[in-house]
Each structure stands twice: as C-alpha cells, then as structure tokens.
Enzyme design. Structure first.
Site, PDB file in Angstrom:
ATOM      1  N   LYS B  73       0.857  -1.193   0.000  1.00  0.00           N
ATOM      2  CA  LYS B  73       0.000   0.000   0.000  1.00  0.00           C
ATOM      3  C   LYS B  73       0.890   1.239   0.000  1.00  0.00           C
ATOM      4  CE  LYS B  73      -4.000   1.847   2.590  1.00  0.00           C
ATOM      5  NZ  LYS B  73      -4.823   1.676   3.810  1.00  0.00           N
ATOM      6  N   SER B 148      -9.696   1.738   2.804  1.00  0.00           N
ATOM      7  CA  SER B 148      -8.781   2.481   1.948  1.00  0.00           C
ATOM      8  C   SER B 148      -7.758   1.601   1.228  1.00  0.00           C
ATOM      9  CB  SER B 148      -8.054   3.534   2.766  1.00  0.00           C
ATOM     10  OG  SER B 148      -7.209   2.920   3.725  1.00  0.00           O
ATOM     11  N   SER B 172      -9.838  -0.552   7.069  1.00  0.00           N
ATOM     12  CA  SER B 172      -9.248  -0.374   5.743  1.00  0.00           C
ATOM     13  C   SER B 172      -8.566  -1.599   5.153  1.00  0.00           C
ATOM     14  CB  SER B 172      -8.253   0.788   5.766  1.00  0.00           C
ATOM     15  OG  SER B 172      -8.945   2.010   5.713  1.00  0.00           O
TER      16      SER B 172
END
Lengths: 476, 473
Positions: B73, B148, B172
């Site tokens: 990420k 996210s 997330s």
C-alpha cells in the site's frame, strides 16, 4: 503610589544527553547546518519518536534537586502549531501530567533566605533554528537543534524584583550544573528564560494583569527586560491605561520590548496525548535510588568550604555559585596551595578576566593557577607580577613558568642591581628619608613604591623594604 | 495461487523467482489498465530482488516469503521508491528510509512489485479518494474495491500480486478484503511495527496482510510481526509462529454474536450469508451465542473524533516547507501554508483535518475528544468482558457488498456508516479478520468478520481456517 512587581519564570534548559530526545542524533552544539539530523527529527512521513530514557532520568534528577514530587505516571503530549522551525508542526511536550511538580528552591536576597516555589518541571523537544538570509531573499532552516531534549522549569509567581529573578536563575543554573544534567551555557542557548511579570499597588492581594517576555538568554537581559517591563507597566497604570495580557519580545540591543501577540491572538495549541509514545512510569524504588545518587548540591559545598577549607562564607558562596568555578577551585587546591590564596586569586584576577571576556570558565586549569601561586611563595615572581602572569596565561594558557621566562617577569633577586636602584631612590627622595628618620614610619611605603616602580615590579617588596630600612638606618 | 503453493514450486524448482516475477508483471500489464490497482511499479528493483531470492532458494535459505511477488500500500515507506499516500501533496515524495515491514520483507527477499492505490492518506472506504485514479473491483468494474486499501485488495483478487500489505485504521484492510472476496487480517495494535507507515491516526493504525487464504495471512504475519526499537507502541507477543494451532479442531470453541450486528442497516444478502456461516460453525461443534454490546453504537462517533483529531496533528507536517507539494502562489509564510495545504490535500482529507482541529480546540476538547476517549475505554472494557467467556466474536465485515463507483461520494456520512462493524476493533486495539463467506445476488463477495482477543491471532486464525476449509469441502 508604591508598586510591587510580581514575577514567575519559565526556564528552558537543554539537557546534556549525548543523543536527542527521540532519535540517536547527536546533541552537540554547532556543527555544519543540517548534519545533526535524521528522518525522525526532521519529521519525515512515517517516522516515530522513541523516548530517550536518559531524558527522563535527567528530568527526575532536576526535580529531586529542586524538592519536587516525582510522578509515578506521566505522559507526553503534542502541542500543535505551525512554524517552519518545527518540522512536525507540533512539539512533543508535557501538558497535564508533568514528570515533576510542587518543588521549591531557597535563594539568598540581601542576606535573607527566600523560598521560591517550583510549580512543575516538564520534558519537551527543542525546535530548529531559522537563518534569515542576509540578502533578504528568504529564510533557511537548520534542523540540528530539532529534538534536542529540554526541561522547562516553571516557578510560582514568588519573585518580587528583577534582582530576585536574576538570583533565582543563577541558583537554578548552578543546581542544574551541579547535578550534571546541563552545561547551562547561556550564550549557546542551553538556558533560556521566559519572564511573566505583573505589577500591583503595594498591599494589594490580587495579581495585576501579566505579560510574558520570551526567550531571554543572558542574566543581563533577564535583569534589563524585567526592570524595563516593570517600569513600562507602572507608567501605563499611572497614565490611566490598562495592562494588556500579551506576549512581548525583548530586544536587547534596543533595550525595549515589543508586543508580539495579545491574548486573543494567542495560539490554541490543541494539546492531546502523544499517541506514538507510551506513558512514562517511574517506580518509588527508582526515585529513591536517584535521590541517593544525586551529587553534592551547592549548599553542601558551601558548608564544606567553610568547615574544611576555613573559607569565609562570602568566598564559599561566590566560589560555589558556578559548579565550573567550584570545580576549578577544588582542582587548584589539590596542588598544596592555601585555599584562601586560591580563593583570592579566583575572586580577584580570574573573575575580572572572565567578566571582561564573558567566559564561564577560565581557559587555563586549576593546576596552572596553583603553579602561579607557588611561584609567588617561592619568590620566583613578585605578587604584583602574579597578576600579569595570570593575564598572559588567560590570553595563551601556557605553563606559567614559561611565561615568566619569555616575558622576563622573574623577581629581581640580583642584590647588586637592587642596591644601585635603592641608592638612587634615596638620593632623589631626601624628604621622605628625612620623614622616616623623624619617626614617620609610613614614609618607607612611598620609598618602596618608588623602587618597585624602577624595577617594573619585579623586585620582592619585602626584600626592598628590608634593604631600604637597613640603608636609611646606616645613613644616620 | 497462494504463497504456500508458489513457495513449494520455488523450492521444487518448478518455477524460478524471476519467472514468477515476470508472470506477475504480465498479469499487471494485462489487468491493471482495467483495475487501476498500482500507482508505482518498481520492476528494476523487483528483478534484482528476484535474482537474490533465487540465490537464497538455491542455498535452501528461503522463507515462505522469499521470491514471492507482492504489493505494498502506498502509505508504507519504501526507500528510493515513491510513496505518495494517494495524495497530490506527496506526489513526488521519495522516502529516505524503509518502513520496518519493508526491511523485514527485503531481508527475506520478498519481491515488491510496486506500490498500490489507496484513499488519500488512507481516509475513505472506496479508494475513490485517491488523487491519482480510481481502482475498480475485479468482480465488477463498475463497483468500488472498498478502501482504503482498495489497491491492495484488488491486486490480490485479480492475481496482480500473490499478497499485499495494507493498513487498517477503522476497517481499511478488512472491508476491501470483503468487497474483493479475499482474506484481510488486521492484527492486534502493536503486533506489527508502524515505523514507516505514514500516520493517519497513530493510536488506531495497524499494518496487516491481504491474502488469498487464511494460511497465507498467517505466513505473512509470521514474516513481518515483532517488536521494533523504532516503534515504542510495538509489542513482543512472544509468538514466533501464528499458524501453530491453525489446523487444530475448533470443537467446543465459543463465539459471540452481538445482536446489534444483525440489526437494521445490514443488507439482507449479507445477513443471510452470516447466518449461514454461523450454521457452519455450529456444525463444527462451535457454540455461537447472542450477546449485547451496548457501547458499539457509539463506536463510529468516537472513531471519527479520535481518528480525525490525530489526523489533524499527523498531517500538519505537510506544510510546503520541507518536502512534498508547495504552492507557487504565496507572498508570505501564512499564504505558503494555506495555499500549499489547500491545493495539496483532497476534499475528504481536508474535511477530517477540520473536524479533528475542531474537536481538539479549547472549549470543545472536553465535549468531543475527551468524551470519545471515555467511550473508547468503555468499548475496550465491554470487549474484555466478552473475551472472558468467548474465543471470538462473529459478524459481518461490512453492512453491504461493493457499491457502485460514485454512488456514495456525495454523502460522507453514508460512507462513514460502512465502517460500523470494523471501527470498534481498532478502538479496542483487537485483532480481526475478514474471510469470504459467499456472494450476494449480484455475485459480489461477502465478508465474514471474526474478532479475536488481543494478541491471540493464533486462535483467530484457527477459527478462520476451520471455516475456510469447511466451506471448501
């Protein structure tokens, strides 16, 4: 109307840890700009602070040396504000649970002991430094000082004059030096004070409105700023104006203070617990062991100097005021010279030179001073010459014997040459000779002085005195 | 394909690390135009790493992660590789250091294929808040992948990485895993070092794996967990192998089902799947009992106050002074700050900074932030009490399956409600896992959430693995 000034101080002290509060960068003063920093102290995204336990230890020592209660549980908080010298846009400090609280120190004011309350001592990180470009094209930032550990010592509003404030700062500085947690070098910014000051009509109980003056970094500026602010506030009141609660900046060059921001413009720091740091826990056992390991504090040294070295109280107090000077004194007396002699030289010649040069310690060692004293007692140099030797040694800290030789400052022990000078002085000062012969014994002093002048101070005054008396008596 | 299977193939020399890496770059080339998972590819570093991995494999020094292509990420710092946080303000930011997890991956010669998309600074639940581009759901390209960590979930679900690392502040990792039909594990706060994870809400953030299987999640956790001298909130769990009990029988384990987890607001298809999953557990001899969790109703409010408060402080450093975006349009310091931040941050991030600044302001602190902390304590206490009796808590990961792109962007509150089942886990610092439990009528994946006791990922993985194996039969 008579007014009383009320002051409280916030003293920021840089701690003498080897590394910064949250990373392993050096805390050394100076250094090429932006070389004492890393991703952590420059606030790079994703970095986390890790508490340097030494900082906690030092803060605990500071608290114990100022009779504070040490918190078994305290925490770090974030103080949020934007400024380019603060790379994370918050300062990690302590808000509602500081490491030390409710202490005091005793200061001497006009021969009286006065107790000054310490509200709290907390730990925090220092910010960087802005370097304003001379050309006016912008400002540059040096992050070397970012993350250098500080403690802030907050006093109660117990100070009643600028002079008291100065004495208080001196005492705090001396204590911190004694316990070895800071060098407290004011010219390097490792001790800075904020002065909170208000005035009130004498006898009034309620405090007046206070102002705060930030970042005063010399005893002189603390004294001057406080005196100036006291006068300014009294004048405002007498002119029928009210005092505005505000932060003021002291300009030491202009000898004036300027308003920085009013209460309304004051920052809302939005303090909240620093989530990246765990609470600080200190056990009672740890506190006791710190207490037992505290070094000798100034008062203990004063007593020791009076009892062991038979120094007058006055000397003892002055010598112990700065730990560096007290250490210097103790080094000198190791070399078998009379403590009072050493004290006299330090309080006289040495201190004078330090004041002129704005130094905190002399550039030479206690051993060197002891050597000078020995040269005098052995008659190698006269006592007059000793101060000259100290002067040269201050400029260039060489072996004093070498200085004596190089500068030809040795005592005049050549009796033949001395007799010649004495004869000349006697023949040129018949009046004094007569006075002496008629019983005005003081006249001999003048004659000795004349001989010393002729020998440029190199002769031993006792010897000269003896020779002069013999000579004049022989004239009869 | 899983970590375990590729590991065996690498060990057996059925494929080389380089071939495997190339295979995944081929997948990326084929699929990523459609999915939009990646922000940055680091092919050159990956190829070099593949060679080093092969050496390790040849020398029989490979760990499970050696030579396995994966994605990170883009809010986890990678030295010399751009780390954007999905934000214009860090568009060109290249970190000077590696996050601790990246160091751990490098030391095992894991192959980092690239950095994947996210909601800006991990704020959002759909990956629509990325400054760069949207990521689509591999099951339906008109739907969001969740967020996210939408890039992390989408790239694993579409075979553009064998696994990925995400971060989970309020769901997330778990919610995008649920939306994309994969496994997402949010470990106990402190299990994995946060050093190098660009902070959103420091007291809630936790890195974790997104994988195809429960066992893979355990293998990744083994490779990246552990106390770290750079993170004082990291803990030593004392566990070296989180998969140690994974295959043990779950008979006689006890699960709690909070009543309000199945209350109104939950999509009927999702509810059906969860009830079905409960039956599966019961069939395996697990007791499932309904319980009351009264404080979780306040979890969303507390979460948005605490996370926004911390974010307002954490994101203050992006001021245009040191790194990142600086506005060209300023005449003084205040304008430099204002314009850089106004132009550099997206809408959602600005909304949270304002919210967080407000709740910390003097006069409001007690009413909001302090209250939220009190709620936090109550929620923790309530969970602690449950875990005296139960081995885990069962429920849905999200109230719905993946929704349409653009469907909720105009209604932030609606979006926030999507976090209803996940945020209390972060507030209490507990571990939780989302595992696939079927599909809805639109053939979109549904996620089952299991919440475990703090630092007891071992039992959590055991419970998840049992279900996964049972339904695969």
């Amino acid at each position: 109307m008579k007014y009383e000034v009320v002051m409280g101080l916030e003293i920021h002290i840089e701690l003498a840890t080897n590394t910064k509060i949250f990373c392993t960068c050096t805390t050394a003063f100076g250094g090429e700009v932006n070389t004492h920093c890393c991703p952590i102290c420059t606030g790079m995204p994703g970095t986390l602070p890790v508490m340097n336990r030494k900082v906690v230890d030092f803060a605990i020592k500071a608290g114990l040396a100022t009779n504070c209660t040490i918190a078994n549980f305290s925490k770090m908080d974030r103080k949020n504000y934007f400024y380019p010298d603060l790379p994370k846009a918050y300062q990690v400090s302590q808000f509602d649970l500081p490491i030390c609280e409710k202490g005091y120190i005793d200061i001497e004011v006009n021969g009286q002991t006065k107790r000054i309350g310490i509200t709290r001592i907390h730990m925090e990180e220092d910010a960087g430094k802005l370097i304003h470009d001379e050309g006016g094209t912008g400002s540059l930032i040096d992050y070397n000082r970012c993350g250098v550990p500080l403690i802030e010592i907050v006093s109660e509003p117990d100070l009643r004059s600028a002079e008291e404030a100065k004495i208080y700062v001196e005492k705090i500085r001396s204590i911190m030096q004694y316990i070895g947690i800071s060098d407290c070098k004011m010219q390097e910014g490792s001790l800075r004070a904020d002065v909170n000051l208000s005035v009130r009509p004498m006898g009034q109980v309620a405090f007046g409105t206070r102002t705060e003056m930030k970042n005063l970094n010399s005893f002189k500026s603390i004294l001057r700023a406080a005196l100036h602010e006291e006068k300014r506030q009294i004048k405002e009141i007498e002119n029928g104006n009210i005092i505005v609660q505000e932060t003021r900046r002291w300009d030491d060059d202009l000898g004036k203070s300027f308003s920085m921001r009013s209460k309304e413009e004051a920052h809302d720091y939005r303090y909240f617990p620093a989530p990246d740091l765990v609470p600080i826990k200190v056990s009672d056992e740890e506190i006791i062991s710190f207490k037992n390991s505290l070094p000798e504090l100034p008062q203990a040294r004063i007593n020791r100097y009076i009892n062991d070295y038979k120094l007058p109280e006055y000397d003892a107090k002055i010598l112990t005021n700065s730990k560096d000077i007290a250490d210097f004194f103790e080094e000198a007396i190791k070399y078998d010279v009379p403590p009072k002699k050493v004290s006299n030289y330090i309080m006289g010649n040495v201190r004078k030179l330090m004041n002129i040069n704005n130094d905190e310690v002399p550039p030479f060692t206690g051993e060197q001073l002891a050597m000078v004293i020995k040269l005098v007692s052995k008659g190698t140099i006269s006592s007059n010459m000793a101060s000259k030797v100290i002067g040269f040694m201050y400029e260039d800290p060489k072996n004093p014997l070498l200085i004596v030789k190089e500068k030809n400052l040795g005592a005049m022990n050549d009796e033949g040459a001395l007799i010649k000078i004495i004869d000349e002085v006697i023949s040129q000062n018949q009046q004094s000779v007569d006075d002496y012969q008629q019983g005005k014994k003081k006249a001999i002093g003048f004659l000795v002085g004349q001989v010393m002048k002729q020998t440029k101070g190199k002769a031993n005054p006792q010897t000269v005195n003896k020779m002069l008396v013999e000579k004049i008596n022989n004239l009869k | 394909m899983t970590i375990l299977k590729y590991h065996q193939m690498l060990i057996n020399k059925e494929i080389s690390a380089l071939e495997l890496t190339n295979l995944y770059y081929d997948h990326i080339e084929k699929n990523d135009e459609q999915i939009g998972a990646y922000i940055t590819l680091c092919k050159e570093q990956a190829m070099n790493m593949a060679n080093r991995a092969q050496e390790k494999i040849n020398n029989q020094q490979a760990t499970y992660l050696t030579g396995i292509p994966m994605a990170i990420k883009d809010n986890i710092c990678t030295k010399d590789i751009k780390t954007t946080c999905g934000s214009k303000i860090l568009e060109n930011f290249i970190p000077p250091y590696n996050a601790t997890v990246v160091e751990k991956l490098n030391s095992q010669e894991a192959i980092i294929l690239g950095k994947v998309n996210l909601d800006e600074f991990a704020m959002g639940g759909s990956t629509e808040n990325s400054y760069f581009h949207k990521t689509t759901n591999p099951y339906d390209n008109t739907k969001v992948p969740g967020g996210s960590s939408g890039g992390s979930a989408a790239c694993v679900a579409s075979d553009m990485a064998v696994y990925a690392l995400g971060s989970d502040t309020g769901g997330s990792i778990r919610q995008p895993a649920a939306f994309c039909g994969i496994v997402g594990l949010k470990p106990t706060y402190g299990t994995i070092s946060r050093n190098g994870l660009v902070a959103f809400a420091s007291s809630l953030d936790q890195i974790g794996p997104l994988t195809k299987t429960v066992e893979d999640a355990g293998l990744v956790l083994n490779g990246i967990a552990g106390i770290d001298k750079f993170d004082s909130t990291s803990s030593n769990s004392g566990i070296s192998d989180y998969t140690v009990n994974m295959k043990n029988d779950v008979k006689n384990k006890k699960l709690a089902l909070p009543k309000n987890y199945l209350a109104s607001g939950l999509a009927p298809d999702v509810k059906q799947s969860i009830l079905q999953a409960i039956k599966v557990y019961e069939k395996m001899g697990v007791t499932v009992e309904e319980v009351d969790l009264q404080f979780t109703d306040y979890a969303i409010a507390a979460y948005y106050i605490i996370s926004s408060a911390e974010a307002s402080s954490n994101l203050a450093r992006y001021d245009g002074v040191k790194y990142g975006y600086r506005s060209e349009n300023f005449n003084n310091l205040l304008e430099l700050y204002k314009n850089s931040r106004s132009e550099g941050f997206g809408e959602e991030v600005k909304r949270r900074i304002m919210l967080g600044t407000y709740v910390l302001s003097s006069g409001y602190y007690d009413a909001y932030y302090k209250k939220a902390l009190q709620v936090r304590t109550l929620i923790k206490g309530e969970f602690d009490k449950l875990f005296e009796t139960y081995d885990g808590i069962i429920g849905p990961t999200a109230p719905t399956t993946a929704y349409g792109i653009g469907e909720k962007t105009d209604d932030p509150l609606e979006m926030y409600l999507g976090d209803i089942y996940t945020v209390s886990v972060n507030i209490a610092g507990l571990p939780a896992i989302s595992i696939p439990c079927g599909f809805d009528s639109q053939k979109l994946p549904i996620g089952l959430q299991l919440i475990g006791k703090a630092f007891d990922e071992t039992t959590l993985l055991q419970l998840a693995y049992a279900y996964e194996q049972e339904v695969a039969k």
